[in-house]
Design a protein around this motif. Structure first.
Motif, PDB file in Angstrom:
ATOM      1  N   ASP A  14      54.100  55.492  52.941  1.00 40.38           N
ATOM      2  CA  ASP A  14      54.749  54.887  52.000  1.00 40.38           C
ATOM      3  C   ASP A  14      54.553  55.660  50.409  1.00 40.38           C
ATOM      4  OD1 ASP A  14      55.578  52.419  53.205  1.00 40.38           O
ATOM      5  OD2 ASP A  14      53.490  51.605  52.798  1.00 40.38           O
ATOM      6  N   GLY A  15      54.898  56.928  50.858  1.00 38.20           N
ATOM      7  CA  GLY A  15      55.091  57.666  49.503  1.00 38.20           C
ATOM      8  C   GLY A  15      53.746  58.348  48.775  1.00 38.20           C
ATOM      9  N   ARG A  16      52.665  57.826  49.360  1.00 39.44           N
ATOM     10  CA  ARG A  16      51.394  58.347  48.861  1.00 39.44           C
ATOM     11  C   ARG A  16      50.364  58.956  49.958  1.00 39.44           C
ATOM     12  NH1 ARG A  16      47.255  54.100  49.512  1.00 39.44           N
ATOM     13  NH2 ARG A  16      45.956  54.921  47.880  1.00 39.44           N
ATOM     14  N   ASP A  17      49.527  59.753  49.701  1.00 35.60           N
ATOM     15  CA  ASP A  17      48.483  60.389  50.621  1.00 35.60           C
ATOM     16  C   ASP A  17      47.318  59.716  50.806  1.00 35.60           C
ATOM     17  OD1 ASP A  17      50.034  62.625  50.088  1.00 35.60           O
ATOM     18  OD2 ASP A  17      48.878  63.586  48.831  1.00 35.60           O
ATOM     19  N   ILE A  18      47.129  59.002  52.019  1.00 44.10           N
ATOM     20  CA  ILE A  18      46.134  58.426  52.611  1.00 44.10           C
ATOM     21  C   ILE A  18      44.891  59.132  53.537  1.00 44.10           C
ATOM     22  CG2 ILE A  18      47.280  56.223  52.339  1.00 44.10           C
ATOM     23  CD1 ILE A  18      47.483  56.230  55.678  1.00 44.10           C
ATOM     24  N   GLY A  19      45.201  60.329  53.776  1.00 50.28           N
ATOM     25  CA  GLY A  19      44.331  61.126  54.727  1.00 50.28           C
ATOM     26  C   GLY A  19      44.321  62.784  54.629  1.00 50.28           C
ATOM     27  N   LEU A  20      43.257  63.310  54.738  1.00 51.32           N
ATOM     28  CA  LEU A  20      42.943  64.648  54.614  1.00 51.32           C
ATOM     29  C   LEU A  20      42.557  65.328  56.044  1.00 51.32           C
ATOM     30  CD1 LEU A  20      43.154  67.368  52.987  1.00 51.32           C
ATOM     31  CD2 LEU A  20      40.943  66.688  52.415  1.00 51.32           C
ATOM     32  N   LEU A  21      43.427  66.325  56.440  1.00 48.60           N
ATOM     33  CA  LEU A  21      43.252  66.978  57.709  1.00 48.60           C
ATOM     34  C   LEU A  21      43.202  68.363  57.481  1.00 48.60           C
ATOM     35  CD1 LEU A  21      42.449  67.809  60.622  1.00 48.60           C
ATOM     36  CD2 LEU A  21      45.233  67.353  61.165  1.00 48.60           C
ATOM     37  N   GLU A  22      42.170  69.151  57.368  1.00 45.46           N
ATOM     38  CA  GLU A  22      41.978  70.650  57.064  1.00 45.46           C
ATOM     39  C   GLU A  22      41.374  71.346  58.040  1.00 45.46           C
ATOM     40  OE1 GLU A  22      39.669  73.438  53.507  1.00 45.46           O
ATOM     41  OE2 GLU A  22      40.085  71.415  53.226  1.00 45.46           O
ATOM     42  N   LEU A  23      42.036  72.273  58.476  1.00 42.74           N
ATOM     43  CA  LEU A  23      41.643  73.131  59.829  1.00 42.74           C
ATOM     44  C   LEU A  23      41.375  74.677  59.262  1.00 42.74           C
ATOM     45  CD1 LEU A  23      44.188  71.957  62.476  1.00 42.74           C
ATOM     46  CD2 LEU A  23      41.430  71.266  62.233  1.00 42.74           C
ATOM     47  N   ASP A  24      40.437  75.286  59.529  1.00 39.27           N
ATOM     48  CA  ASP A  24      39.860  76.463  59.013  1.00 39.27           C
ATOM     49  C   ASP A  24      39.882  77.358  60.142  1.00 39.27           C
ATOM     50  OD1 ASP A  24      38.795  78.959  58.089  1.00 39.27           O
ATOM     51  OD2 ASP A  24      37.419  77.761  56.553  1.00 39.27           O
ATOM     52  N   ARG A  25      40.598  78.317  60.410  1.00 40.84           N
ATOM     53  CA  ARG A  25      40.658  79.454  61.350  1.00 40.84           C
ATOM     54  C   ARG A  25      40.291  80.584  61.073  1.00 40.84           C
ATOM     55  NH1 ARG A  25      45.696  76.557  61.495  1.00 40.84           N
ATOM     56  NH2 ARG A  25      45.763  75.042  63.384  1.00 40.84           N
ATOM     57  N   GLN A  41      37.588  82.310  61.029  1.00 50.05           N
ATOM     58  CA  GLN A  41      36.559  83.100  62.048  1.00 50.05           C
ATOM     59  C   GLN A  41      37.161  83.027  63.219  1.00 50.05           C
ATOM     60  OE1 GLN A  41      33.373  84.172  61.110  1.00 50.05           O
ATOM     61  NE2 GLN A  41      33.191  84.604  63.224  1.00 50.05           N
ATOM     62  N   PRO A  42      37.411  84.332  63.659  1.00 50.63           N
ATOM     63  CA  PRO A  42      38.176  84.544  65.014  1.00 50.63           C
ATOM     64  C   PRO A  42      37.687  83.917  65.945  1.00 50.63           C
ATOM     65  CG  PRO A  42      38.051  86.611  63.933  1.00 50.63           C
ATOM     66  CD  PRO A  42      36.983  85.697  63.032  1.00 50.63           C
ATOM     67  N   GLY A  43      38.498  83.314  66.801  1.00 48.95           N
ATOM     68  CA  GLY A  43      38.179  82.549  68.084  1.00 48.95           C
ATOM     69  C   GLY A  43      37.578  81.040  67.974  1.00 48.95           C
ATOM     70  N   GLU A  44      37.536  80.694  66.555  1.00 48.25           N
ATOM     71  CA  GLU A  44      37.020  79.279  66.211  1.00 48.25           C
ATOM     72  C   GLU A  44      38.051  78.483  65.446  1.00 48.25           C
ATOM     73  OE1 GLU A  44      33.136  79.622  64.553  1.00 48.25           O
ATOM     74  OE2 GLU A  44      32.258  80.368  66.399  1.00 48.25           O
ATOM     75  N   VAL A  45      37.883  77.333  65.470  1.00 45.82           N
ATOM     76  CA  VAL A  45      38.545  76.542  64.406  1.00 45.82           C
ATOM     77  C   VAL A  45      37.378  75.568  63.915  1.00 45.82           C
ATOM     78  CG1 VAL A  45      40.363  74.839  63.932  1.00 45.82           C
ATOM     79  CG2 VAL A  45      40.690  76.891  65.567  1.00 45.82           C
ATOM     80  N   GLU A  46      37.176  75.467  62.489  1.00 45.49           N
ATOM     81  CA  GLU A  46      36.631  74.578  61.926  1.00 45.49           C
ATOM     82  C   GLU A  46      37.235  73.478  61.364  1.00 45.49           C
ATOM     83  OE1 GLU A  46      33.273  73.907  58.300  1.00 45.49           O
ATOM     84  OE2 GLU A  46      34.099  75.900  58.509  1.00 45.49           O
TER      85      GLU A  46
END
Length: 206
Positions: free
Chosen positions: A100-111, A113-118
């Motif tokens: 409904d036009g507002r932010d309700i969740g956060l997903l942050e992926l950090d790549r 580091q080679p070969g990994e995702v945090e």
């Protein structure tokens, strides 16, 4: 344990370790998965996600809306320049779950580091918890993390976070593999977070 712990922290591996009243301490649990879990049936309706990019104001507002209750201090005490360096990195993806036009969740992926995702940050605003959105957001995190070959997908959480966090990550396919004790100056005393943040964690050292 003495009723009056000393001001000098001494790590004790079988008992209590005193912490200065100006600091807080949490037990951190590290979890990982080496391969994606069996896919779950996907919803036909696409998940409403919006890239935050380098919109620091938007990021900080969502980070605070989710993390103030759990004393998320890492990005709260970070300067705009330092935060911009992270969010502007092409190997970091910060997404807002919207409704409904507002932010309700956060997903942050950090790549970075080679070969990994945090899974750097993951959460919902309080009023969005318990309605199935976290499960769908995690499904999307898994899909994106394993979209290209990696050795592992990992995350850490701590005893300041939602009490169901570890169980949620385990149900999602993560396996606990290590623990640590994190001691840090209380961000409420330092002015990095509101003094009434995370009321379940007593504020000492005033």
């Amino acid at each position: 344990m003495s009723d009056h712990p000393t001001d000098e922290p001494r790590l004790c591996l079988d008992g209590y370790t005193p912490i200065p009243p100006t600091h807080v301490a949490a037990v951190v649990t590290y979890l990982e998965m080496r391969e994606p879990p069996p896919p779950r049936p996907r919803d036909t309706e696409p998940l409403p996600l919006a890239a935050i990019g380098t919109d620091i104001a938007r990021y900080r507002a969502l980070y605070a809306a989710i993390g103030t209750s759990w004393l998320w201090f890492g990005r709260a005490r970070m300067s705009d320049d330092a935060l911009l360096a992270i969010l502007g990195d092409p190997e970091v993806e910060a997404l807002a779950l919207t409704e409904d036009g507002r932010d309700i969740g956060l997903l942050e992926l950090d790549r970075r580091q080679p070969g990994e995702v945090e899974l750097g940050y993951f959460g919902l605003v309080p009023e969005a918890v318990g309605r199935g959105r976290g499960r769908r957001l995690m499904d999307e995190a898994l899909r994106r993390a394993f979209a290209r070959p990696i050795r592992r997908f990992w995350v850490h959480t701590c005893t300041f976070d939602h009490p169901g966090a570890v169980d949620f990550y385990r149900r999602s396919g993560f396996r606990p593999y290590a623990r640590a004790i994190e001691v840090t100056p209380d961000p409420r005393l330092a002015g990095d977070m509101p003094r009434d943040a995370a009321g379940q964690i007593p504020l000492l050292g005033e």
